[in-house]
Scaffold this active site. Structure first.
Site, PDB file in Angstrom:
ATOM      1  N   GLU A 126       2.657   4.429   8.552  1.00  0.00           N
ATOM      2  CA  GLU A 126       3.854   5.007   7.947  1.00  0.00           C
ATOM      3  C   GLU A 126       3.586   5.263   6.455  1.00  0.00           C
ATOM      4  O   GLU A 126       3.044   4.387   5.790  1.00  0.00           O
ATOM      5  CB  GLU A 126       5.052   4.052   8.074  1.00  0.00           C
ATOM      6  CG  GLU A 126       6.348   4.732   7.656  1.00  0.00           C
ATOM      7  CD  GLU A 126       7.586   3.824   7.787  1.00  0.00           C
ATOM      8  OE1 GLU A 126       7.452   2.683   8.263  1.00  0.00           O
ATOM      9  OE2 GLU A 126       8.656   4.279   7.397  1.00  0.00           O
ATOM     10  N   MET A 267       5.016  -4.135   7.807  1.00  0.00           N
ATOM     11  CA  MET A 267       5.184  -2.919   8.592  1.00  0.00           C
ATOM     12  C   MET A 267       5.524  -3.254  10.032  1.00  0.00           C
ATOM     13  O   MET A 267       4.874  -4.079  10.659  1.00  0.00           O
ATOM     14  CB  MET A 267       3.887  -2.085   8.493  1.00  0.00           C
ATOM     15  CG  MET A 267       3.905  -0.814   9.291  1.00  0.00           C
ATOM     16  SD  MET A 267       5.178   0.350   8.698  1.00  0.00           S
ATOM     17  CE  MET A 267       5.583   1.173  10.223  1.00  0.00           C
ATOM     18  N   GLU A 268       6.542  -2.552  10.540  1.00  0.00           N
ATOM     19  CA  GLU A 268       7.157  -2.884  11.826  1.00  0.00           C
ATOM     20  C   GLU A 268       6.472  -2.287  13.045  1.00  0.00           C
ATOM     21  O   GLU A 268       7.137  -2.060  14.067  1.00  0.00           O
ATOM     22  CB  GLU A 268       8.615  -2.423  11.793  1.00  0.00           C
ATOM     23  CG  GLU A 268       8.828  -0.893  11.816  1.00  0.00           C
ATOM     24  CD  GLU A 268       9.032  -0.246  10.452  1.00  0.00           C
ATOM     25  OE1 GLU A 268       8.583  -0.830   9.445  1.00  0.00           O
ATOM     26  OE2 GLU A 268       9.628   0.841  10.388  1.00  0.00           O
ATOM     27  N   GLU A 302      11.521  -6.800   9.607  1.00  0.00           N
ATOM     28  CA  GLU A 302      10.570  -6.106  10.497  1.00  0.00           C
ATOM     29  C   GLU A 302      10.969  -6.312  11.957  1.00  0.00           C
ATOM     30  O   GLU A 302      10.857  -5.406  12.774  1.00  0.00           O
ATOM     31  CB  GLU A 302       9.130  -6.576  10.265  1.00  0.00           C
ATOM     32  CG  GLU A 302       8.639  -6.474   8.824  1.00  0.00           C
ATOM     33  CD  GLU A 302       8.895  -5.144   8.137  1.00  0.00           C
ATOM     34  OE1 GLU A 302       8.927  -4.113   8.838  1.00  0.00           O
ATOM     35  OE2 GLU A 302       9.098  -5.129   6.908  1.00  0.00           O
TER      36      GLU A 302
HETATM   37  N1  B3K Z   1       8.606   0.685   7.103  1.00  0.00           N
HETATM   38  C1  B3K Z   1       7.725  -0.007   6.212  1.00  0.00           C
HETATM   39  C2  B3K Z   1       7.458   0.721   4.948  1.00  0.00           C
HETATM   40  C3  B3K Z   1       6.394   1.727   5.017  1.00  0.00           C
HETATM   41  C4  B3K Z   1       6.093   2.264   3.633  1.00  0.00           C
HETATM   42  C5  B3K Z   1       5.131   3.378   3.644  1.00  0.00           C
HETATM   43  N2  B3K Z   1       4.714   3.745   2.315  1.00  0.00           N
HETATM   44  C6  B3K Z   1       8.218  -1.362   5.880  1.00  0.00           C
HETATM   45  C7  B3K Z   1       9.657  -1.605   6.090  1.00  0.00           C
HETATM   46  O1  B3K Z   1      10.518  -1.035   5.456  1.00  0.00           O
HETATM   47  O2  B3K Z   1       9.974  -2.366   6.945  1.00  0.00           O
HETATM   48 ZN    ZN Z   2      12.079  -1.385   6.762  1.00  0.00          ZN
END
Ligand code: B3K
Ligand code: ZN
Length: 871
Positions: A126, A267-268, A302
């Site tokens: 992501e 990261m999920e 997460e």
């Molecule tokens: N979804 C990820 C963040 C990704 C960031 C990319 N630069 C973590 C979170 O918000 O849970």
């Molecule tokens: Zn998030």
């Protein structure tokens, strides 16, 4: 970005078009080698609708080895490969595409795509990292099922990917392999792979639906004792989501891997979360109460993404707040239920009032659903996340807990397995309850912080009290015109004795909430027998600035009588802030009024109040908060005034503070609300004592040695550093001696020095670059030292000789080639030059210009620096 190359261009939400093809299945075979990893990607591709266009795939830093359609190698004219894309020309409507690429994880310091973190392979996809692993339609509205085979040397004990393990075995060449299958269709940003040698902690959880889930937590060798808290927090998260939202986990295994090199918190990825080790590892002697709190919050966050983000995902990246705002709201509610709701609320409010208000007032202002983006990674912001959560919280306020739950149920019922928009979410909320959210939706598209100006009058003859509310949202760098927002303004009225009036048959009949929807409105309260005092924006019911012409005595009245913790805290903060600003503007020492001194004393003596709340109320606002109030002219004078106020209070209440401090005793360390509160108050009082001559009797070295936990030790270090106490250097070297082998813990040592108020701070920070623990390739180190310096050491960063700005710019330039994402984040304080004096503005812009003229400027920095200079 070489100046000769094309300048990066923005993508627009308005230009969204659905994908021309879809990819149903992805079969990956990944042969891991540090410098030459081979990725074979076989996809089932289906054309969507009637068209004859080419299949366009994204790719970055990939070497194309071969390409086949239905097993036949393509001829040169059947495809076109550029720096960032691969086009396939075919008339087939359904076909199997196999693309083989080579990548170099060892050289990947951007920590996006596949990279090596201290000897372990891991991925971060992501927002747009999957295109660095293989050619793909790298957009969240292409959902596929993944099967992944990983092959590596046996030294990489664990080979992990999403879903369930479906095969494993030994190979003849000293290698082994594992194969994984994820049955849930997902966008490629949720793909993950990890290969490494770890300690494994195992547990299990049985869901309310009866599914037995294996829980596995992977940490660096030798760290398993530091993983237990995170694993317990995971089980608490799973139980909480079942109870509060009826949501159960949906695979037989849930894995969390802690890595040392990571661009953000965690990261999920489906079934395989990758975490920054900072948000996993904890034991009392190395982690603070705040660390424990954050670990629980991030583990929860997460985990909650599994439904809000993974099962229902985003149609496009402009919709990021669909999953992030909602998931932050969910993790905040979780933290509130696990500890003190009021303390959590104050801490979250502070993030909005300082960082988010600053973002909205600065060059990167954007609505929670941005409409234009150059580099998506720049939009993982406090606006999208935290203001996004406030927007969800307001929906919760408008719908009530039951209505909100109905809306969530409908949202999942309608959209499970889909990639949707913020509009879809709001519509589900509206349809489930019948509450009209049409004006409210403006929060998604309008940036900026609304300001409420409130006045009142009282008609004694009629017994009518009126609140007159004006709203105004100042223009932001991205939007000039602002329309009125629908603002839930929660109020209470107090009589002169301090009793709350019943307002349930007024305009505020639903839980005290007034619906502010116009530029100007008046709200009436009837049968009011004497002029009341209003308490406004209870529990910070909307992310707005709110003003009312209180005099100091009325503020003090609210500090002692208001029931709402936010109102109490806010009133005290205002008393403090006014005192600081008065001193700053007259270049005199702050004068602590009797009103303020008494308010302080009463709060400290209040036996009913939670000690953690007392600590929050008594803490003098940070410079970052004061700067947001925008009344100052000279930043150094502001710092002196703030420090002077702490000293002034400390002197006036010297004996009281000292005796309360001595009374606060905890036993052996436990991360429990009662003890956390006690330690927080102790740290707060220590700061006041340290600001006075009473510091001489503190014996900090003895107390430091006697303490069994990092929370207390770090508060002593912080106080000794800020007030330049004689123990400062001794404590720092004691800390270093204990932890020099443990980089994660040493981050605290780096941050303390980053905050040094000494004249020589900059020289000392530069010297730390040579310390064995520091490294420019590890984001945690860079953030701990340089991020902290630039964002929080206002004194040294704003040195009038410009050396603070130079230091930051030098690091940013270095990070531009190592890790542009981190570069674009730590530069923020420099981009906010506009609120400082002319001389500083010129110096700051000089550094920004130096950066913007770089030959190889990454688009992350291109976007933020250009926006800043364009102000
Ligand atoms: N979804 C990820 C963040 C990704 C960031 C990319 N630069 C973590 C979170 O918000 O849970
Ligand atoms: Zn998030």
């Amino acid at each position: 970005m070489a100046k000769t190359e094309q300048t990066p261009s923005a993508k627009r939400l308005a230009d969204y078009t659905p994908p021309a093809f879809t990819i149903k299945t992805v079969n990956l075979n990944i042969i891991l080698e540090p410098a030459e990893t081979l990725v074979t990607n076989t996809m089932k591709v289906v054309r969507v609708g009637e068209h004859s266009g080419a299949l366009e795939l994204d790719g970055e830093s990939l070497t194309l080895e071969s390409i086949q359609v239905n097993g036949r190698a393509l001829a040169a004219q059947e495809f076109n490969c550029s720096e960032s894309s691969l086009s396939v020309f075919t008339e087939l409507n359904e076909f199997e595409l196999t693309v083989v690429t080579k990548i170099n994880p060892e050289k990947n310091t951007s920590l996006e795509g596949l990279y090596l973190s201290d000897g372990a392979y891991c991925t971060q996809c992501e927002a747009e990292g999957f295109r660095r692993i293989t050619y793909f339609m790298d957009r969240p509205d292409v959902l596929a099922t993944y099967t992944t085979r990983i092959e590596a040397d046996k030294g990489f004990t664990y080979l992990l990917s999403n879903g369930n393990k479906v095969g494993q075995g030994e190979l003849s060449n000293g290698k082994h392999f594992a194969e994984w299958h994820d049955p849930h269709p997902k966008p490629c940003y949720l793909f993950a792979l990890v290969a490494g040698d770890f300690d494994l902690l195992e547990d299990s959880y049985t869901t309310a639906e009866g599914r037995n889930v294996a829980l596995q937590l992977f940490v660096d060798r030798g760290n398993s004792h530091r993983g237990e808290f995170a694993l317990e927090a995971l089980k608490r998260s799973m139980a909480w989501d079942e109870q509060r939202f009826g949501l159960c986990y949906d695979l037989d295994i849930y894995m969390v891997v802690a890595v040392d090199f990571f661009n953000m918190g965690a990261m999920e990825n489906k079934g395989l979360n990758v975490f920054n080790s900072k948000y996993v590892l904890a034991e009392p002697k190395s982690a603070t109460d705040t660390d424990y709190h954050n670990i629980e919050a991030v583990i929860g966050h997460e985990y909650f993404h599994n439904w809000t983000g993974n099962r229902v995902t985003c149609r496009d990246w402009f919709q990021l707040s669909l999953k992030e705002g909602l998931t932050v709201f969910r993790d905040q509610e979780f933290s509130a239920d696990m500890g003190s709701a009021a303390v959590n609320r104050l801490q979250n409010v502070r993030i909005i009032q300082t960082q988010q208000f600053a973002e909205d007032a600065g060059p990167m202002a954007h609505p929670i659903r941005p409409s234009e983006v150059i580099e998506m990674n720049n939009f993982y912001t406090v606006t999208v996340y935290n203001k996004g959560s406030e927007v969800i919280r307001m929906i919760h306020t408008l719908l009530g807990e039951q209505g909100f739950r109905k809306g969530m149920d409908l949202y999942f019922q309608r959209h499970d397995g889909q990639a949707v928009t913020c509009d879809d979410f709001v519509l589900a909320m509206q349809d489930a309850t019948g509450v009209d959210l049409s004006q409210f939706k403006r929060w998604y598209s309008q940036s900026g912080t609304p300001e409420l100006y409130i006045t009142d009058d009282y008609d004694a003859g009629k017994g009518v009290y009126r609140l007159h509310v004006k709203q105004h949202t100042p223009a932001t760098s991205d939007q000039r015109e602002k329309l009125p927002q629908h603002i839930p303004l929660k109020v209470a009225l107090y009589d002169p004795e301090g009793s709350e009036l019943d307002i349930s048959n007024s305009a505020a009949k639903e839980n005290g909430v007034l619906h502010v929807t116009e530029f100007e409105q008046t709200f009436e309260f009837e049968s009011i027998s004497q002029k009341p005092l209003p308490a406004l924006l209870l529990n910070f019911s909307a992310p707005v600035r709110c003003s009312y012409p209180y005099i100091d005595d009325q503020r003090a009245f609210l500090v002692s009588h208001a029931k709402d913790a936010f109102v109490k805290w806010d009133a005290m903060q205002a008393l403090y802030a006014d005192t600081v600003f008065k001193a700053e503007q007259s270049s005199t020492k702050p004068v602590v009024s009797e009103t303020l001194a008494n308010a302080f004393r009463d709060v400290l003596n209040d036996k009913e109040l939670d000690k953690a709340i007392i600590a929050e109320i008594l803490a003098v606002p940070a410079i970052s908060t004061l700067v947001e109030k925008q009344h100052f002219t000279d930043i150094h004078a502001l710092i002196d005034a703030r420090d002077g106020l702490v000293t002034g209070i400390g002197e006036i209440h010297r004996d009281l503070i000292q005796s309360e401090y001595n009374n606060l005793q905890t036993g052996d360390y436990a991360y429990e609300a009662k003890d956390v509160a006690l330690r927080a108050l102790k740290a707060c009082l220590l700061n006041f004592i340290s600001a006075t001559s009473g510091a001489e009797n503190l014996n900090l070295v003895d107390s430091y040695n006697a303490s069994d936990n990092m929370t207390e030790k770090l508060s002593m270090l912080a106080a000794a550093n800020h007030w330049q106490l004689s123990e400062r250097d001794t404590l720092l070297s004691m800390f270093e001696k204990t932890w020099r082998q443990d980089a994660l813990v040493m981050d605290k040592w780096l941050s303390i020095q980053a905050l040094s108020p000494k004249e020589s701070a900059i020289q000392e920070i530069k010297a730390i670059f040579e310390h064995p623990v520091f490294s420019f390739t590890n984001p945690n180190r860079v953030r701990a030292l340089i991020g902290t310096f630039a964002a929080a050491n206002y004194r040294a960063f704003h040195n009038l000789d410009g050396t603070g700005y130079q230091l930051l710019a030098d690091v940013v330039i270095k990070m531009n080639s190592i890790n542009p994402q981190v570069a674009a984040r730590i530069i923020t304080p420099l981009t906010q030059w506009k609120r400082f004096d002319e001389k500083r503005q010129a110096l700051m812009k000089e550094e920004l210009t130096r950066i913007v003229n770089l030959d190889d400027l990454a688009k992350d920095l291109y976007e933020v620096v250009n926006k800043s200079l364009a102000q």
